[in-house]
Design an enzyme around this catalytic site. Structure first.
Site, mmCIF file in Angstrom:
data_model
loop_
_atom_site.group_PDB
_atom_site.id
_atom_site.type_symbol
_atom_site.label_atom_id
_atom_site.label_comp_id
_atom_site.label_asym_id
_atom_site.label_seq_id
_atom_site.Cartn_x
_atom_site.Cartn_y
_atom_site.Cartn_z
ATOM 1 N N GLY A 166 0.765 -1.236 0.000
ATOM 2 C CA GLY A 166 0.000 0.000 0.000
ATOM 3 C C GLY A 166 0.795 1.284 0.000
ATOM 4 O O GLY A 166 0.240 2.353 -0.264
ATOM 5 N N ASP A 167 2.108 1.219 0.307
ATOM 6 C CA ASP A 167 2.966 2.411 0.282
ATOM 7 C C ASP A 167 4.359 1.980 -0.153
ATOM 8 O O ASP A 167 5.357 2.281 0.498
ATOM 9 C CB ASP A 167 2.998 3.069 1.664
ATOM 10 C CG ASP A 167 3.716 4.425 1.659
ATOM 11 O OD1 ASP A 167 3.928 4.988 0.559
ATOM 12 O OD2 ASP A 167 4.074 4.903 2.745
ATOM 13 N N LEU A 168 4.418 1.283 -1.276
ATOM 14 C CA LEU A 168 5.623 0.559 -1.662
ATOM 15 C C LEU A 168 6.575 1.415 -2.489
ATOM 16 O O LEU A 168 6.900 1.088 -3.634
ATOM 17 C CB LEU A 168 5.246 -0.727 -2.401
ATOM 18 C CG LEU A 168 6.349 -1.793 -2.518
ATOM 19 C CD1 LEU A 168 6.934 -2.134 -1.169
ATOM 20 C CD2 LEU A 168 5.812 -3.021 -3.214
ATOM 21 N N TRP A 169 7.064 2.508 -1.887
ATOM 22 C CA TRP A 169 8.132 3.248 -2.539
ATOM 23 C C TRP A 169 9.467 2.627 -2.116
ATOM 24 O O TRP A 169 9.528 1.789 -1.214
ATOM 25 C CB TRP A 169 8.048 4.726 -2.217
ATOM 26 C CG TRP A 169 8.407 5.125 -0.813
ATOM 27 C CD1 TRP A 169 7.677 4.883 0.314
ATOM 28 C CD2 TRP A 169 9.567 5.846 -0.414
ATOM 29 N NE1 TRP A 169 8.326 5.401 1.408
ATOM 30 C CE2 TRP A 169 9.480 5.998 0.987
ATOM 31 C CE3 TRP A 169 10.668 6.372 -1.091
ATOM 32 C CZ2 TRP A 169 10.468 6.668 1.730
ATOM 33 C CZ3 TRP A 169 11.644 7.042 -0.356
ATOM 34 C CH2 TRP A 169 11.538 7.184 1.034
ATOM 35 N N ASN A 172 10.743 1.982 1.456
ATOM 36 C CA ASN A 172 10.080 0.982 2.293
ATOM 37 C C ASN A 172 10.462 -0.442 1.904
ATOM 38 O O ASN A 172 9.804 -1.395 2.315
ATOM 39 C CB ASN A 172 8.560 1.161 2.240
ATOM 40 C CG ASN A 172 8.109 2.358 3.054
ATOM 41 O OD1 ASN A 172 8.842 2.847 3.912
ATOM 42 N ND2 ASN A 172 6.909 2.844 2.783
#
Length: 261
Positions: A166-169, A172
């Site tokens: 969900g926040d896979l930059w 991370n």
């Protein structure tokens, strides 16, 4: 805690490296979290059923303690292992679009209440709530609303809910043990192309190797590359809300590409 080492701060939280009395190394995040740490812990435990993540040692209202991840330089083989693991994570699936815990991305709350289909979830739980916080001009907001109206038509073939980070930059993904280790999730049941688009947004070492291995394990639906801007609308809105109008042009370029699909 036998000892601690200060690592600075992020989003107002204090970051530390610690050593427990039994000798285990840990990562400690502390501060007034207002539910953020409980959400992160729930997401890590859920993702950890399928992929490598730090172990949750303690999750309280003002402190989160995780197992320490010893980092190393990424390489092609590690990238390919990560791509296969990400495919396994997504294929593990979710009970629905959403999650049974409150969502957060950084310190910003996200509504994880379920929706029957992904275009509705993405519009009602992700894009529109953050668009209302982003202080866009009336013309920019109107263009974004037109893009939202097209979600059902441009989202590609319907897929079952995937278990996504969900926040896979790139920040991370930690490289350790010859593979990628996920941290700081905004985990929920969503569309797997969201994670792929987020990796593409800010780049990742050996991303071509990651995607190649992913495609071998769990090929995305035809046209997924053209849909990348669709899935980048939410993270770009988050950046506008957190960091201001410097991300406005990137957001509106993505809006224009969605309208052109």
């Amino acid at each position: 805690m036998r000892s601690t080492e200060d690592l600075g701060s992020s989003h107002g939280w204090r970051l530390q490296r610690g050593v427990l009395d039994d000798g285990r190394e840990v990562f400690v995040k502390s501060g007034d979290a207002s539910g953020v740490f409980a959400s992160e812990a729930a997401g890590l435990r859920w993702l950890g059923e399928a992929i490598s993540v730090p172990a949750v040692i303690e999750a309280g209202p003002d402190r989160l303690v995780l197992s320490w991840v010893r980092q190393e330089r990424p390489g092609p083989a590690a990238a390919e292992r990560f791509g296969r693991a990400l495919a396994r994570l997504h294929r593990t699936g979710a009970e629905g679009f959403g999650a049974p815990w409150p969502g957060f991305i950084a310190e910003l709350p996200m509504d994880n209440a379920p929706c029957d289909d992904w275009p509705s979830f993405y519009a009602l739980r992700r894009v529109l709530p953050f668009a209302r916080q982003a202080r866009l001009s009336s013309s920019d907001f109107a263009a974004l609303e037109r893009a939202v109206e097209r979600f059902a038509d441009v989202a590609g073939p319907p897929e079952p809910p995937a278990r996504i980070h969900g926040d896979l930059w790139s920040g991370n993904v930690l490289w350790s043990g010859g593979a990628g280790v996920l941290i700081d999730p905004a985990a929920h049941g969503g569309h797997r192309e969201t994670d792929l688009a987020m990796l593409d947004l800010f780049g990742l070492p050996y991303l071509d190797r990651v995607l190649g291995a992913y495609r071998e394990e769990f090929p995305p639906a035809e046209g997924w590359r053209e849909r990348v801007p669709l899935h980048q609308l939410h993270p770009l809105l988050v950046h506008v809300v957190l960091f201001g109008g410097g991300y406005r042009d990137s957001l509106m370029r993505a809006v224009g590409r969605v309208l052109a699909l």
